[in-house]
Scaffold this active site. Structure first.
Site, PDB file in Angstrom:
ATOM      1  N   GLU A 109       0.858  -1.194   0.000  1.00  0.00           N
ATOM      2  CA  GLU A 109       0.000   0.000   0.000  1.00  0.00           C
ATOM      3  C   GLU A 109       0.885   1.232   0.000  1.00  0.00           C
ATOM      4  O   GLU A 109       2.048   1.161   0.373  1.00  0.00           O
ATOM      5  CB  GLU A 109      -0.827   0.045   1.307  1.00  0.00           C
ATOM      6  CG  GLU A 109      -1.804  -1.060   1.440  1.00  0.00           C
ATOM      7  CD  GLU A 109      -2.413  -1.117   2.841  1.00  0.00           C
ATOM      8  OE1 GLU A 109      -2.248  -0.156   3.619  1.00  0.00           O
ATOM      9  OE2 GLU A 109      -3.036  -2.139   3.142  1.00  0.00           O
ATOM     10  N   LYS A 111       2.184   4.614   1.630  1.00  0.00           N
ATOM     11  CA  LYS A 111       2.254   5.160   2.981  1.00  0.00           C
ATOM     12  C   LYS A 111       1.898   6.644   2.885  1.00  0.00           C
ATOM     13  O   LYS A 111       2.669   7.446   2.350  1.00  0.00           O
ATOM     14  CB  LYS A 111       3.654   4.964   3.564  1.00  0.00           C
ATOM     15  CG  LYS A 111       3.762   5.382   5.011  1.00  0.00           C
ATOM     16  CD  LYS A 111       5.081   4.921   5.590  1.00  0.00           C
ATOM     17  CE  LYS A 111       5.212   5.167   7.077  1.00  0.00           C
ATOM     18  NZ  LYS A 111       4.857   6.471   7.533  1.00  0.00           N
ATOM     19  N   ASP A 113       1.273  10.388   3.948  1.00  0.00           N
ATOM     20  CA  ASP A 113       2.021  11.236   4.871  1.00  0.00           C
ATOM     21  C   ASP A 113       1.105  12.309   5.456  1.00  0.00           C
ATOM     22  O   ASP A 113       1.140  13.473   5.047  1.00  0.00           O
ATOM     23  CB  ASP A 113       3.203  11.869   4.116  1.00  0.00           C
ATOM     24  CG  ASP A 113       4.201  12.491   5.062  1.00  0.00           C
ATOM     25  OD1 ASP A 113       4.101  12.238   6.281  1.00  0.00           O
ATOM     26  OD2 ASP A 113       5.078  13.229   4.592  1.00  0.00           O
ATOM     27  N   TYR A 220      -6.887   2.227   6.122  1.00  0.00           N
ATOM     28  CA  TYR A 220      -6.020   1.096   5.781  1.00  0.00           C
ATOM     29  C   TYR A 220      -5.943   0.001   6.847  1.00  0.00           C
ATOM     30  O   TYR A 220      -5.112  -0.895   6.757  1.00  0.00           O
ATOM     31  CB  TYR A 220      -4.605   1.587   5.455  1.00  0.00           C
ATOM     32  CG  TYR A 220      -4.060   2.623   6.436  1.00  0.00           C
ATOM     33  CD1 TYR A 220      -3.839   2.327   7.775  1.00  0.00           C
ATOM     34  CD2 TYR A 220      -3.766   3.909   5.994  1.00  0.00           C
ATOM     35  CE1 TYR A 220      -3.345   3.260   8.646  1.00  0.00           C
ATOM     36  CE2 TYR A 220      -3.257   4.867   6.869  1.00  0.00           C
ATOM     37  CZ  TYR A 220      -3.050   4.535   8.187  1.00  0.00           C
ATOM     38  OH  TYR A 220      -2.561   5.468   9.055  1.00  0.00           O
ATOM     39  N   LYS A 307      10.626   3.528   3.131  1.00  0.00           N
ATOM     40  CA  LYS A 307      10.543   4.983   2.954  1.00  0.00           C
ATOM     41  C   LYS A 307      11.224   5.405   1.655  1.00  0.00           C
ATOM     42  O   LYS A 307      12.349   4.969   1.370  1.00  0.00           O
ATOM     43  CB  LYS A 307      11.241   5.699   4.127  1.00  0.00           C
ATOM     44  CG  LYS A 307      10.608   5.420   5.481  1.00  0.00           C
ATOM     45  CD  LYS A 307       9.314   6.159   5.691  1.00  0.00           C
ATOM     46  CE  LYS A 307       9.516   7.587   6.049  1.00  0.00           C
ATOM     47  NZ  LYS A 307       9.487   7.921   7.449  1.00  0.00           N
ATOM     48  N   CYS A 401      20.558  46.111   9.123  1.00  0.00           N
ATOM     49  CA  CYS A 401      19.437  45.873   8.215  1.00  0.00           C
ATOM     50  C   CYS A 401      19.832  46.184   6.769  1.00  0.00           C
ATOM     51  O   CYS A 401      20.362  47.266   6.493  1.00  0.00           O
ATOM     52  CB  CYS A 401      18.259  46.738   8.654  1.00  0.00           C
ATOM     53  SG  CYS A 401      16.875  46.635   7.506  1.00  0.00           S
ATOM     54  N   CYS A 404      17.657  49.436   5.661  1.00  0.00           N
ATOM     55  CA  CYS A 404      17.753  50.781   6.231  1.00  0.00           C
ATOM     56  C   CYS A 404      19.035  50.990   7.042  1.00  0.00           C
ATOM     57  O   CYS A 404      19.298  52.096   7.508  1.00  0.00           O
ATOM     58  CB  CYS A 404      16.538  51.070   7.112  1.00  0.00           C
ATOM     59  SG  CYS A 404      16.564  50.162   8.657  1.00  0.00           S
ATOM     60  N   CYS A 419      14.987  43.930  12.643  1.00  0.00           N
ATOM     61  CA  CYS A 419      15.390  45.315  12.437  1.00  0.00           C
ATOM     62  C   CYS A 419      14.469  46.145  13.330  1.00  0.00           C
ATOM     63  O   CYS A 419      13.256  46.091  13.190  1.00  0.00           O
ATOM     64  CB  CYS A 419      15.211  45.719  10.977  1.00  0.00           C
ATOM     65  SG  CYS A 419      15.261  47.512  10.788  1.00  0.00           S
ATOM     66  N   CYS A 425      11.980  51.953   8.278  1.00  0.00           N
ATOM     67  CA  CYS A 425      12.535  50.910   7.416  1.00  0.00           C
ATOM     68  C   CYS A 425      11.484  50.586   6.336  1.00  0.00           C
ATOM     69  O   CYS A 425      10.386  50.116   6.660  1.00  0.00           O
ATOM     70  CB  CYS A 425      12.865  49.693   8.277  1.00  0.00           C
ATOM     71  SG  CYS A 425      13.550  48.323   7.360  1.00  0.00           S
TER      72      CYS A 425
END
Ligand code: IVH
Length: 677
Positions: A109, A111, A113, A220, A307, A401, A404, A419, A425
């Protein structure tokens, strides 16, 4: 007569739900479906004696926020052992063969997620949905699960009286992407992948929001006595006929070669599925053989997961740039040589924060591994240090930053750099404006991010309050705007003067003050003057307001620029206090009372009731005890609470009676009598 009409509508709607959500083969238009559902809703409202918790009308959710009850699992929810290579799968196959010493079949089957769920059905009705939790006990999320359209609330055919069925709740990619788009617009934290989004959604307190998230589910694993078949694949077929969605990618394999070809096929083909998968599950088909193999402490010996490899690519890191958001948070982004990964060209990857950069030991020019896994934003997982010929400059998180020049700060306990230059800014100013006009805030049409940028560049907008002083001639003079858009903006601003106070508080964009917190602040302080003056102590005394939020509010109003802006907004005529209707509920009528809210309500939301209790001197508590004065009881009250109330003799009061205690007028509702017992 009415009863059979209600029942036949329920049956018909259930069949349409099954056709649409499980078979993907609807036989009725959405319009006709909605009309029938509405008809049923009206009948159920008029004849509450025929109430049924499993009616298709129950799928719309409610505003119930009573928290989740912890429920022990009858059969523990175990996990699966993992394998990562054909060799390991082969070893598993050999182990099973030795263990059984006879022929066997394996069911392959996908899997899925997502987040696992265990449903209990009694006499064909779904009675409980519980999350995995710690495997021994989980959260009862029945109300939320009922909103998932592909999950049958009432079964068809011949089923055991009592059984459990397990499966995976998923958020389809398309829903996930749309949700994240919306969250980005709101500068809310994005979900990293559909799995987190699905489990986050399932834990939401408001099942109406869950209903809007369009979750799906595949099943399942059937558990119980008197199962219909001796083999797992047989049970899957039968549960499908009862109404459950099972995966079409399920194959009974008689040899290891067949297993490998299933894996090979689905490792490619899964990318075309609407939901996320992260591997294959192999299960011994015969239930008798499953019993003989048994379990280890953590997982069954009769099943194992393979997996899929996360898709990886190697590419060069060219530079790191830094983006500044509305709140001043600085996000580092890696600029990469373009590389193909899971069908898309990747040029950039998020580096999250300074700690992650340091732990990767990144240098410019490094060859880096990028992975997509379940995430949509690729991430750098490692550096190929062997590929370093000339070592470039070490990546150091910036100190000032990029927009600015202000020195960045980092708050204790937080991973992000900020910042602090909030008022000067540019991306912060523009970002705050975008937030202010957004749908859940002031909802001003016509001011998208491009227009805001244009007006900012042309110095027509420097501050949120400027929005209310924009002039049509100035706007229509701008080449890229025109008269129609200018009127549109003015019109939007005009309408926003009616937006209620709680949304104005949200619109201000105070750090950590989201929609819910804004509501709490508005209800607690009632007007902007009181909120401005609120001290740290007064703020933390409000339910759910902690030190971090309180400090942010205080800091916001300590800044004279903000105070001046708020004053200008006030002069512009924005709603700066709670409406009379909301204020009405203020007094001492509930002084000293301890009140539990349970169930769903039709006249006000739970948040509103909570605020009413607090504003009238009462205390809203979460669980029923001998100290509880009464329960404000809505529909579908939790059975545990009901039992406890009965045992302790705690009164149940319906919403209409509650409102009359506060002398709040309500429309007459015949079906509601005062005290229930
Ligand atoms: S069977 C006793 N089948 O994977 C274990 N699980 O790691 C029974 N999962 O918790 C689980 N797809 O959430 C099974 N086709 C599938 C599955 C599946 C996804 C999840 C499930 C489980 C986890 C185990």
């Amino acid at each position: 007569m009415i009863k059979s009409q209600i029942e036949s509508l329920r049956c018909e709607l259930e069949q349409h739900n099954f056709n649409y959500y499980v078979l993907s083969a609807p036989t009725i238009s959405d319009f006709d479906f909605d009309a029938k559902l509405k008809q049923l809703q009206e009948l159920e409202a008029a004849y509450p004696e025929f109430y049924d918790p499993n009616s298709p009308t129950q799928r719309v959710g409610s505003d119930n926020v009573s928290g989740f009850e912890q429920v022990p699992h009858v059969y523990p929810m175990l996990s699966l052992g993992n394998t990562y290579s054909e060799g390991e799968v082969q070893d598993y196959y050999e182990r099973v063969r030795k263990g059984l010493n006879e022929d066997f079949e394996l069911v392959c089957e996908l899997k899925y997620d997502g987040t696992s769920i265990s449903l209990t059905y009694e006499n064909g009705l779904m009675v409980r949905a519980v999350t995995r939790g710690d495997g021994e006990k989980g959260d009862d999320v029945t109300a939320n699960v009922k909103t998932i359209r592909s999950i049958p609330l009432r079964l068809k055919g011949d089923f055991p009286e009592l059984f459990e069925i397990r499966g995976e709740i998923l958020m389809p990619w398309s829903v996930f992407e749309e949700l994240n788009r919306e969250r980005e617009e709101q500068e809310e934290q994005l979900f990293a992948n559909p799995r987190n989004a699905a489990s986050g959604t399932l834990k939401l307190q408001n099942s109406k929001t869950v209903a809007s998230r369009k979750l799906d589910a595949y099943f399942y694993y059937l558990l119980g006595e008197n199962l219909p078949s001796e083999i797992h694949s047989g049970n899957l077929k039968v549960v499908h006929s009862w109404g459950f969605k099972i995966s079409e990618a399920t194959k009974v394999c008689k040899s290891l070669e067949e297993v490998f070809s299933f894996i090979k096929y689905w490792d490619v083909e899964r990318k075309n599925l609407p939901v996320a998968t992260d591997g294959i599950v192999l299960k011994v088909n015969s239930l008798n053989q499953q019993k003989n193999l048994g379990f280890t402490a953590k997982s069954p010996r009769w099943a194992i997961a393979y997996k899929f490899q996360a898709e990886k690519a190697v590419t060069r890191l060219n530079s790191v740039s830094y983006q500044v958001g509305r709140t001043g948070a600085v996000t580092p982004v890696a600029n990469l040589d373009p590389v193909l990964l899971s069908g898309t060209t990747v040029k950039r990857a998020s580096l999250h924060n300074a700690d992650i950069i340091a732990s990767l030991d990144l240098h410019i020019g490094d060859m880096v591994f990028v992975e997509k896994g379940g995430e949509i934003i690729p991430k750098i997982t490692a550096v190929d240090k062997d590929a370093r010929i000339l070592i470039g400059d070490k990546v150091q998180f910036i100190k000032s930053c990029p927009e600015c020049g202000a020195a960045l700060v980092r708050f204790e306990g937080e991973a992000a750099h900020y910042c602090p230059n909030e008022n000067a800014c540019p991306p912060q100013i523009k970002g705050k404006m975008e937030h202010f006009v957004s749908r859940k805030a002031m909802n001003i049409d016509g001011l998208g991010s491009e227009t805001i940028n244009l007006l900012y560049q042309n110095r027509l907008l420097q501050n949120i309050a400027d929005i209310y002083e924009l002039k049509i001639p100035d706007l229509s003079r701008l080449e890229r705007l025109g008269t129609k858009s200018a009127y549109n903006i003015k019109d939007g601003a005009e309408k926003s003067r009616e937006v209620p106070f709680e949304r104005v508080v949200f619109a201000l964009g105070i750090r950590f003050v989201g929609e819910t917190i804004a509501k709490k602040l508005a209800f607690a302080f009632k007007n902007i003057e009181a909120l401005e003056k609120a001290t740290l102590e007064e703020l933390v005394a409000v339910d759910e307001i902690g030190e971090r939020i309180a400090q942010s509010v205080v800091r916001y109003f300590e800044d004279p620029t903000n105070v001046e802006m708020v004053n200008r907004l006030k002069s512009a005529g924005l709603q700066m206090s709670l409406s009379d209707e909301k204020l009405q509920a203020h007094g001492e009528a509930l002084a000293g009372l301890s009140i539990v809210i349970s169930g769903s309500f039709s006249l006000h939301s739970r948040d509103e009731y909570k605020a009413m209790i607090e504003m009238n001197g009462g205390k809203n508590v979460g669980s029923v005890s001998s100290k509880t004065s009464f329960i404000l009881a809505g529909e579908n009250m939790g059975p545990e609470k009901l039992k406890k109330a009965e045992k302790l003799g705690v009164k149940l009061i319906v919403e209409k009676t509650f409102l009359s205690m506060l002398q709040i007028e309500t429309p007459l509702l015949d079906s509601q009598q005062g005290v229930l017992f």
